[in-house]
Scaffold this active site. Structure first.
Site, PDB file in Angstrom:
ATOM      1  N   ASP A   1      90.600 -11.806  22.523  1.00  0.00           N
ATOM      2  CA  ASP A   1      89.149 -11.967  22.669  1.00  0.00           C
ATOM      3  C   ASP A   1      88.492 -10.808  21.921  1.00  0.00           C
ATOM      4  OD1 ASP A   1      87.330 -13.556  25.180  1.00  0.00           O
ATOM      5  OD2 ASP A   1      86.380 -12.082  23.847  1.00  0.00           O
TER       6      ASP A   1
ATOM      7  N   ALA B   1      88.005 -19.551  22.560  1.00  0.00           N
ATOM      8  CA  ALA B   1      87.101 -18.639  21.838  1.00  0.00           C
ATOM      9  C   ALA B   1      86.103 -19.406  20.986  1.00  0.00           C
ATOM     10  CB  ALA B   1      87.920 -17.689  20.959  1.00  0.00           C
TER      11      ALA B   1
ATOM     12  N   SER C   1      83.945 -30.781  24.655  1.00  0.00           N
ATOM     13  CA  SER C   1      82.784 -30.880  25.535  1.00  0.00           C
ATOM     14  C   SER C   1      82.299 -32.320  25.591  1.00  0.00           C
ATOM     15  CB  SER C   1      81.679 -29.988  24.961  1.00  0.00           C
ATOM     16  OG  SER C   1      80.455 -30.299  25.538  1.00  0.00           O
TER      17      SER C   1
ATOM     18  N   TYR D   1      76.257 -26.775  17.613  1.00  0.00           N
ATOM     19  CA  TYR D   1      77.327 -26.467  18.575  1.00  0.00           C
ATOM     20  C   TYR D   1      78.147 -27.730  18.862  1.00  0.00           C
ATOM     21  CZ  TYR D   1      79.584 -26.018  23.094  1.00  0.00           C
ATOM     22  OH  TYR D   1      80.509 -26.061  24.101  1.00  0.00           O
TER      23      TYR D   1
ATOM     24  N   LYS E   1      82.212 -28.925  17.870  1.00  0.00           N
ATOM     25  CA  LYS E   1      83.258 -29.465  18.761  1.00  0.00           C
ATOM     26  C   LYS E   1      83.814 -30.776  18.188  1.00  0.00           C
ATOM     27  CE  LYS E   1      83.179 -26.288  21.846  1.00  0.00           C
ATOM     28  NZ  LYS E   1      84.287 -25.350  21.907  1.00  0.00           N
TER      29      LYS E   1
ATOM     30  N   ARG F   1      63.219 -30.839  28.300  1.00  0.00           N
ATOM     31  CA  ARG F   1      63.753 -29.945  27.261  1.00  0.00           C
ATOM     32  C   ARG F   1      64.214 -30.833  26.098  1.00  0.00           C
ATOM     33  NH1 ARG F   1      68.738 -26.102  28.980  1.00  0.00           N
ATOM     34  NH2 ARG F   1      69.766 -28.115  29.187  1.00  0.00           N
TER      35      ARG F   1
HETATM   36  P1  NAD Z   1      82.406 -17.694  27.191  1.00  0.00           P
HETATM   37  O1  NAD Z   1      81.402 -17.260  26.176  1.00  0.00           O
HETATM   38  O2  NAD Z   1      82.326 -17.121  28.559  1.00  0.00           O
HETATM   39  O3  NAD Z   1      83.878 -17.450  26.631  1.00  0.00           O
HETATM   40  C1  NAD Z   1      84.204 -17.513  25.271  1.00  0.00           C
HETATM   41  C2  NAD Z   1      84.969 -16.239  24.927  1.00  0.00           C
HETATM   42  O4  NAD Z   1      85.323 -16.288  23.536  1.00  0.00           O
HETATM   43  C3  NAD Z   1      84.149 -14.964  25.133  1.00  0.00           C
HETATM   44  O5  NAD Z   1      84.878 -14.056  25.932  1.00  0.00           O
HETATM   45  C4  NAD Z   1      83.911 -14.424  23.726  1.00  0.00           C
HETATM   46  O6  NAD Z   1      83.873 -13.009  23.703  1.00  0.00           O
HETATM   47  C5  NAD Z   1      85.110 -15.001  22.986  1.00  0.00           C
HETATM   48  N1  NAD Z   1      84.896 -15.185  21.525  1.00  0.00           N
HETATM   49  C6  NAD Z   1      83.855 -15.780  20.898  1.00  0.00           C
HETATM   50  N2  NAD Z   1      84.056 -15.770  19.571  1.00  0.00           N
HETATM   51  C7  NAD Z   1      85.254 -15.155  19.354  1.00  0.00           C
HETATM   52  C8  NAD Z   1      86.006 -14.839  18.194  1.00  0.00           C
HETATM   53  N3  NAD Z   1      85.572 -15.130  16.973  1.00  0.00           N
HETATM   54  N4  NAD Z   1      87.198 -14.215  18.358  1.00  0.00           N
HETATM   55  C9  NAD Z   1      87.660 -13.889  19.582  1.00  0.00           C
HETATM   56  N5  NAD Z   1      86.991 -14.165  20.703  1.00  0.00           N
HETATM   57  C10 NAD Z   1      85.801 -14.787  20.606  1.00  0.00           C
HETATM   58  O7  NAD Z   1      82.340 -19.296  27.249  1.00  0.00           O
HETATM   59  P2  NAD Z   1      82.985 -20.304  28.299  1.00  0.00           P
HETATM   60  O8  NAD Z   1      81.896 -20.912  29.095  1.00  0.00           O
HETATM   61  O9  NAD Z   1      84.133 -19.682  28.981  1.00  0.00           O
HETATM   62  O10 NAD Z   1      83.487 -21.429  27.290  1.00  0.00           O
HETATM   63  C11 NAD Z   1      84.810 -21.456  26.789  1.00  0.00           C
HETATM   64  C12 NAD Z   1      84.954 -22.614  25.815  1.00  0.00           C
HETATM   65  O11 NAD Z   1      84.622 -23.826  26.492  1.00  0.00           O
HETATM   66  C13 NAD Z   1      84.028 -22.520  24.608  1.00  0.00           C
HETATM   67  O12 NAD Z   1      84.726 -22.996  23.480  1.00  0.00           O
HETATM   68  C14 NAD Z   1      82.907 -23.472  24.969  1.00  0.00           C
HETATM   69  O13 NAD Z   1      82.274 -24.002  23.840  1.00  0.00           O
HETATM   70  C15 NAD Z   1      83.649 -24.546  25.751  1.00  0.00           C
HETATM   71  N6  NAD Z   1      82.777 -25.281  26.680  1.00  0.00           N
HETATM   72  C16 NAD Z   1      82.039 -24.599  27.600  1.00  0.00           C
HETATM   73  C17 NAD Z   1      81.185 -25.308  28.447  1.00  0.00           C
HETATM   74  C18 NAD Z   1      80.345 -24.579  29.460  1.00  0.00           C
HETATM   75  O14 NAD Z   1      79.413 -25.177  29.975  1.00  0.00           O
HETATM   76  N7  NAD Z   1      80.629 -23.325  29.796  1.00  0.00           N
HETATM   77  C19 NAD Z   1      81.097 -26.712  28.360  1.00  0.00           C
HETATM   78  C20 NAD Z   1      81.874 -27.369  27.419  1.00  0.00           C
HETATM   79  C21 NAD Z   1      82.730 -26.645  26.578  1.00  0.00           C
HETATM   80  N1  UFG Z   2      67.907 -27.650  33.541  1.00  0.00           N
HETATM   81  C1  UFG Z   2      66.691 -27.359  34.113  1.00  0.00           C
HETATM   82  N2  UFG Z   2      66.251 -26.065  34.080  1.00  0.00           N
HETATM   83  C2  UFG Z   2      66.972 -25.061  33.519  1.00  0.00           C
HETATM   84  C3  UFG Z   2      68.238 -25.367  32.935  1.00  0.00           C
HETATM   85  C4  UFG Z   2      68.651 -26.685  32.970  1.00  0.00           C
HETATM   86  O1  UFG Z   2      66.012 -28.243  34.624  1.00  0.00           O
HETATM   87  O2  UFG Z   2      66.507 -23.911  33.505  1.00  0.00           O
HETATM   88  C5  UFG Z   2      68.418 -29.047  33.606  1.00  0.00           C
HETATM   89  C6  UFG Z   2      68.647 -29.680  32.240  1.00  0.00           C
HETATM   90  O3  UFG Z   2      67.464 -30.289  31.777  1.00  0.00           O
HETATM   91  C7  UFG Z   2      69.755 -30.684  32.568  1.00  0.00           C
HETATM   92  C8  UFG Z   2      70.571 -29.984  33.672  1.00  0.00           C
HETATM   93  O4  UFG Z   2      69.687 -29.004  34.230  1.00  0.00           O
HETATM   94  O5  UFG Z   2      69.214 -31.855  33.119  1.00  0.00           O
HETATM   95  C9  UFG Z   2      71.810 -29.286  33.159  1.00  0.00           C
HETATM   96  O6  UFG Z   2      71.459 -28.415  32.084  1.00  0.00           O
HETATM   97  P1  UFG Z   2      72.475 -27.332  31.496  1.00  0.00           P
HETATM   98  O7  UFG Z   2      71.748 -26.586  30.424  1.00  0.00           O
HETATM   99  O8  UFG Z   2      73.052 -26.523  32.606  1.00  0.00           O
HETATM  100  O9  UFG Z   2      73.669 -28.199  30.912  1.00  0.00           O
HETATM  101  P2  UFG Z   2      73.656 -29.341  29.802  1.00  0.00           P
HETATM  102  O10 UFG Z   2      74.158 -30.578  30.446  1.00  0.00           O
HETATM  103  O11 UFG Z   2      72.390 -29.422  29.084  1.00  0.00           O
HETATM  104  O12 UFG Z   2      74.727 -28.747  28.759  1.00  0.00           O
HETATM  105  C10 UFG Z   2      76.019 -28.308  29.192  1.00  0.00           C
HETATM  106  C11 UFG Z   2      76.520 -27.196  28.295  1.00  0.00           C
HETATM  107  C12 UFG Z   2      76.804 -27.719  26.915  1.00  0.00           C
HETATM  108  C13 UFG Z   2      77.683 -28.911  26.977  1.00  0.00           C
HETATM  109  C14 UFG Z   2      77.114 -29.962  27.893  1.00  0.00           C
HETATM  110  C15 UFG Z   2      78.020 -31.138  28.052  1.00  0.00           C
HETATM  111  O13 UFG Z   2      75.574 -26.157  28.199  1.00  0.00           O
HETATM  112  O14 UFG Z   2      77.475 -26.716  26.203  1.00  0.00           O
HETATM  113  O15 UFG Z   2      76.894 -29.379  29.189  1.00  0.00           O
HETATM  114  O16 UFG Z   2      79.262 -30.716  28.477  1.00  0.00           O
HETATM  115  F1  UFG Z   2      77.806 -29.423  25.744  1.00  0.00           F
END
Ligand code: NAD
Ligand code: UFG
Length: 340
Positions: free
Chosen positions: A33, A83, A126, A151, A155, A294
Site C-alpha cells: 500500500d 489498491a 463494483s 471511476y 472498473k 445528486r
Molecule cells: P480505500 O481507499 O480505503 O483502500 C484502498 C487502498 O489502496 C488505500 O489504502 C490506498 O492507500 C491504496 N492505494 C491507492 N492507490 C494505490 C497505489 N497506486 N499503490 C498502492 N496502494 C494504493 O478503499 P476501499 O473502500 O477499501 O476500497 C477498496 C477497493 O474496493 C477499491 O478498488 C475500490 O474501488 C473498491 N470498491 C469499493 C467500494 C466502497 O464502497 N468502498 C465499492 C465498490 C468497490
Molecule cells: N446519499 C445521501 N446523502 C449523502 C450521501 C449519500 O442521500 O450525503 C444517498 C445517495 O443519494 C444514494 C445512497 O445514499 O441514494 C448511497 O450513496 P453512497 O454515496 O453511499 O453510495 P452509492 O451507491 O452512490 O455508491 C457506492 C460507492 C461507489 C460504487 C457504488 C456501487 O461509492 O463506489 O456504491 O457499488 F460504485
C-alpha cells in the site's frame, strides 16, 4: 504449507478487514500500500485483533521495479487487488489521475504476476459496472455499462482486461467481485472506514452527524420511485464482504478462467431507513434535510445473490442493525481516525 496472499491496498477499509479474515483463515499475508488513503497504524490494529503483524511494503503499484522486488522476496500464491482510487465525483474532475492509478497501476500488477507465474487473482470490482440497471435485483449476466463516471469505467476496463488475460493465458484464474455498498466495521471497533475530508458516502456522513462533526445529513432526492422516495441500496457488512474474498480465493485456487460474482445481501434499504437504523444504533436522532437529487445517482440497486451462493458457497450474515452498531462503535472509538 501455508499459502501466501499479496493484498494490494491492504491497509485500506476493505483491505484491512480482508487481511484480518485471511490471517484468521490461516493464510500468510503480504500487504502492498502506498498509504495514499490509509495509515500505517492500521497494521498494529490488525495485530491487536489477530495476534499477527502482517508483512508490509510501502510501495506504489505504479512503481514497477518496487513491485517486482515484492514478488522476488516472497513466494506468492495469489493476489487480492484492492489498491485504487474510489471517489466517484473526484474521478469526473481528474479522469487521467483515475485512469493512471486504476488502469496503469493494475496493468503493472498483472504484468508482474505473469512474470512471476502468480496466476490467481481476486479483483475489487463494483456494482457500478451495471450502470443504471433495467431492473432489480441485479444478476451477473445483466448488460454492463454505460458507466457514468471515470471511476466506474476504470472498473469496467479492468474487468475486460482480465477477461482478455484469461483468454490469452489459460492458467490464469480470476474472480471479479462486484461489491454493492460496503458499510460497518470490525466488531472490535479497531478498524473501519476513515473518510478523507467530507464523506461522499452515506454511512460515514451519517456517522459524522451522529458524533457532532457535521450538522445534518443532506438526503439527495425524495422523488425516486422507491418505498419512501429516497435512493435504495444494498448495504453489506464489510466483514461479510471480507469473508466473501476468502471464498473467492479458495475458488480461484480450484478453477481457471474468469468469474464475476456479486457481493451483496440481496436486500435494499432506503436512505431514510438507514438513517433510522443508525439512530437506533447510536441512541440519538440524526438530523437531516431533504435536498435535490445528486447527479448520476440511480433510484434502486440491489444484488441477486444466487450466484455467490452457488459458485462461492457464500452469503451475507449481518443485518442492517448490526452494520450500523459496528459502524457507530468504530466512529465513537476513533473520532479522529486510526493514528496509533
Ligand atoms: P480505500 O481507499 O480505503 O483502500 C484502498 C487502498 O489502496 C488505500 O489504502 C490506498 O492507500 C491504496 N492505494 C491507492 N492507490 C494505490 C497505489 N497506486 N499503490 C498502492 N496502494 C494504493 O478503499 P476501499 O473502500 O477499501 O476500497 C477498496 C477497493 O474496493 C477499491 O478498488 C475500490 O474501488 C473498491 N470498491 C469499493 C467500494 C466502497 O464502497 N468502498 C465499492 C465498490 C468497490
Ligand atoms: N446519499 C445521501 N446523502 C449523502 C450521501 C449519500 O442521500 O450525503 C444517498 C445517495 O443519494 C444514494 C445512497 O445514499 O441514494 C448511497 O450513496 P453512497 O454515496 O453511499 O453510495 P452509492 O451507491 O452512490 O455508491 C457506492 C460507492 C461507489 C460504487 C457504488 C456501487 O461509492 O463506489 O456504491 O457499488 F460504485
Amino acid at each position: 504449507m501455508k499459502k501466501t496472499i499479496l493484498v494490494t491496498g491492504g491497509t485500506g477499509y476493505i483491505g484491512s478487514h480482508t487481511v484480518v479474515e485471511l490471517i484468521e483463515a490461516g493464510y500468510e499475508v503480504v500487504i502492498v500500500d502506498n498509504l495514499y488513503n490509509s495509515s500505517k497504524a492500521v497494521l498494529k490494529r490488525i495485530e491487536k485483533i489477530t495476534g499477527v503483524l502482517p508483512k508490509f511494503y510501502e510501495v506504489d503499484i505504479l512503481d514497477g521495479p518496487a513491485l517486482n522486488q515484492v514478488f522476488e522476496e516472497n513466494h506468492l500464491d495469489a493476489v487480492i487487488h484492492f489498491a485504487g482510487y474510489k471517489a466517484v465525483g473526484e474521478s469526473v474532475s481528474k479522469p487521467l489521475t483515475y485512469y493512471q492509478n486504476n488502469i496503469a497501476g493494475s496493468l503493472n500488477l498483472y504484468e508482474t504476476m505473469l512474470k512471476h507465474q502468480v496466476y490467481n487473482l481476486v479483483f475489487s470490482s463494483s456494482a457500478t459496472v451495471y450502470g443504471d440497471p433495467a431492473s432489480v435485483p441485479i444478476c451477473e449476466d445483466f448488460p454492463l455499462g454505460p458507466t457514468t463516471n471515470p471511476y466506474g469505467t476504470s472498473k469496467l476496463y479492468n474487468e475486460q482486461i482480465l477477461r482478455d488475460v484469461c483468454k490469452a493465458y489459460p492458467e490464469f484464474s480470476v474472480v471479479l467481485l462486484r461489491y454493492f455498498n460496503p458499510i460497518g466495521a470490525h466488531q472490535s471497533g479497531l478498524i473501519g472506514e476513515v473518510p478523507n475530508g467530507i464523506p461522499n458516502n452515506l454511512l460515514p456522513y451519517i456517522a459524522q452527524v451522529a458524533i457532532g462533526k457535521r450538522e445534518y445529513l443532506s438526503v439527495f432526492g425524495n422523488d425516486y420511485d422507491t418505498v419512501d422516495g429516497t435512493g435504495v441500496r444494498d448495504y453489506i457488512h464489510v466483514v461479510d464482504l471480507a469473508l466473501g474474498h476468502i471464498k473467492a480465493i479458495e475458488y480461484a485456487f480450484d478453477h481457471h478462467g474468469v468469474e464475476a460474482v456479486n457481493l451483496g445481501t440481496g436486500h435494499g434499504y432506503s436512505v431514510l431507513q438507514v438513517k433510522d437504523a443508525f439512530a437506533k444504533a447510536c441512541g440519538k436522532e440524526v438530523a437531516f434535510k431533504l435536498v435535490d437529487r445528486r447527479p448520476g445517482d440511480i433510484a434502486e440497486c440491489y444484488a441477486d445473490t444466487t450466484k455467490a451462493k452457488e459458485v462461492l458457497g457464500w452469503s451475507a450474515q449481518y443485518d442492517i442493525d448490526t452494520m450500523c452498531q459496528d459502524s457507530w462503535r468504530f466512529q465513537s472509538m476513533n473520532p479522529d481516525g486510526i493514528n496509533d
